[in-house]
Design an enzyme around this catalytic site. Structure first.
Site, mmCIF file in Angstrom:
data_model
loop_
_atom_site.group_PDB
_atom_site.id
_atom_site.type_symbol
_atom_site.label_atom_id
_atom_site.label_comp_id
_atom_site.label_asym_id
_atom_site.label_seq_id
_atom_site.Cartn_x
_atom_site.Cartn_y
_atom_site.Cartn_z
ATOM 1 N N LYS A 53 0.839 -1.203 0.000
ATOM 2 C CA LYS A 53 0.000 0.000 0.000
ATOM 3 C C LYS A 53 0.878 1.259 0.000
ATOM 4 C CE LYS A 53 -3.729 -2.608 2.060
ATOM 5 N NZ LYS A 53 -4.379 -3.152 3.244
ATOM 6 N N GLN A 97 -4.991 -1.840 9.342
ATOM 7 C CA GLN A 97 -4.832 -3.188 8.787
ATOM 8 C C GLN A 97 -5.411 -4.225 9.753
ATOM 9 O OE1 GLN A 97 -3.588 -3.681 5.694
ATOM 10 N NE2 GLN A 97 -3.884 -5.890 5.841
ATOM 11 N N ASP A 120 -11.521 1.948 3.499
ATOM 12 C CA ASP A 120 -11.806 0.509 3.465
ATOM 13 C C ASP A 120 -13.288 0.238 3.211
ATOM 14 O OD1 ASP A 120 -9.900 -1.524 3.739
ATOM 15 O OD2 ASP A 120 -9.594 -1.114 5.875
HETATM 16 N N1 GUN Z 1 -6.662 -7.371 5.942
HETATM 17 C C1 GUN Z 1 -6.864 -8.153 4.856
HETATM 18 N N2 GUN Z 1 -7.572 -7.488 3.913
HETATM 19 C C2 GUN Z 1 -7.813 -6.252 4.423
HETATM 20 C C3 GUN Z 1 -8.481 -5.099 3.921
HETATM 21 O O1 GUN Z 1 -9.030 -5.078 2.816
HETATM 22 N N3 GUN Z 1 -8.488 -4.019 4.735
HETATM 23 C C4 GUN Z 1 -7.920 -4.028 5.971
HETATM 24 N N4 GUN Z 1 -8.014 -2.912 6.716
HETATM 25 N N5 GUN Z 1 -7.303 -5.075 6.465
HETATM 26 C C5 GUN Z 1 -7.239 -6.180 5.697
#
Ligand code: GUN
Length: 283
Positions: A53, A97, A120
């Site tokens: 990211k 996350q 998200d």
């Molecule tokens: N962990 C695995 N996939 C995701 C996601 O799409 N967003 C977040 N915040 N954590 C994750």
């Protein structure tokens, strides 16, 4: 005949080019899209995702900050950080996350994120807007699935879409988005009776169950578009989707590979959400 392979990497790259152009335009108005990512603890997969990211932000010229916090971080400390990020003008998107360490209540953390910065799409207000059809930030993987289908030249309206899986982060929201695109939508899950018979009615089959190669050709109508959201690590270290790609290849009309299908779209849609949040919030 062999199915069309839907190339998520290529589609994702062309969307990123569009986003980079839009970001340049925004910058000329003095707005630099900014994303804050928060990682608590040492989960190895989460570390890789957070790194990707950060890299995507740099590639697109976005402002990025990553908060890597120790496993021992308290819920109060994390909530205090989110409060600061909610108020910080250089940050338009906040992503915490998941999964979080067990002593932290995930729901309390998601609820604390300002909905306008919820890139998200997990906040209850974002979920509510998704269902109502209002203009909120859409959850990244489901939005990526819709983009993949559309950019493969497949018309969604009027089609029967079957979603296998009912999770809050993929199954339910992808079903809602398909409905918004005027598909007729059926959701199947672990308690569905005769799942293959229902799956075989699908013009568009979206699979998100987290079980490697669980969906085989008996679930696929000839010519169907098959979108595989699963990412499973096999004992030999290789990645496999929820769909048995080789088994379905000569039945489906189009199919996403794993890796290289839905996966690359998720971070791209996160970047799209960050840009969108920046446009809405402004400087
Ligand atoms: N962990 C695995 N996939 C995701 C996601 O799409 N967003 C977040 N915040 N954590 C994750």
């Amino acid at each position: 005949m062999s199915a069309q392979r839907i190339d998520g990497k290529q589609i994702s790259e062309s969307i990123r080019k569009e986003l980079a152009r839009e970001a340049e335009q925004l910058k000329s108005q003095g707005i630099v899209p900014g994303l804050a990512v928060v990682l608590v603890g040492e989960d190895p997969a989460s570390k890789v995702y957070v790194g990707s990211k950060e890299k995507a932000c740099h590639q697109l010229g976005f402002y990025s900050e990553v908060h890597r916090l120790p496993e021992s971080t308290t819920q109060e400390e994390l909530l205090a950080l989110i409060d600061r990020l909610n108020a910080q003008p250089t940050v338009h998107g906040i992503l915490v996350q998941l999964p979080l360490p067990r002593h932290i209540d995930e729901k309390a953390v998601i609820d604390a994120i300002a909905p306008e910065k919820d890139v998200d799409g997990f906040h209850p207000i974002s979920v509510g807007n998704l269902v109502i059809g209002d203009d909120s930030l859409l959850p990244c993987t489901p939005a990526g699935v819709i983009e993949l289908i559309k950019r493969s030249g497949v018309e969604i309206a009027g089609k029967h879409a079957v979603v296998i899986g009912r999770s809050n982060i993929v199954g339910k929201p992808v079903a809602m988005l398909l409905l918004r695109e005027n598909a007729t939508v059926t959701i199947c899950h672990s308690r569905t009776a005769d799942l293959p018979a229902i799956a075989r009615q699908a013009d568009i089959l979206v699979v998100a169950i987290g079980r490697p190669k669980a969906i085989r050709r008996d679930c696929v109508k000839p010519g169907a578009v098959v979108i595989d959201v699963g990412v499973n690590r096999l004992p030999d270290g290789k990645l496999a989707g929820d769909v048995d790609y080789d088994d379905c290849l000569d039945v489906a009309g189009a199919i996403t590979p794993v890796p290289g299908g839905v996966g690359p779209m998720t971070i791209t849609m996160l970047m799209k959400n960050t840009l969108e949040a920046a446009k809405r919030i402004g400087r």
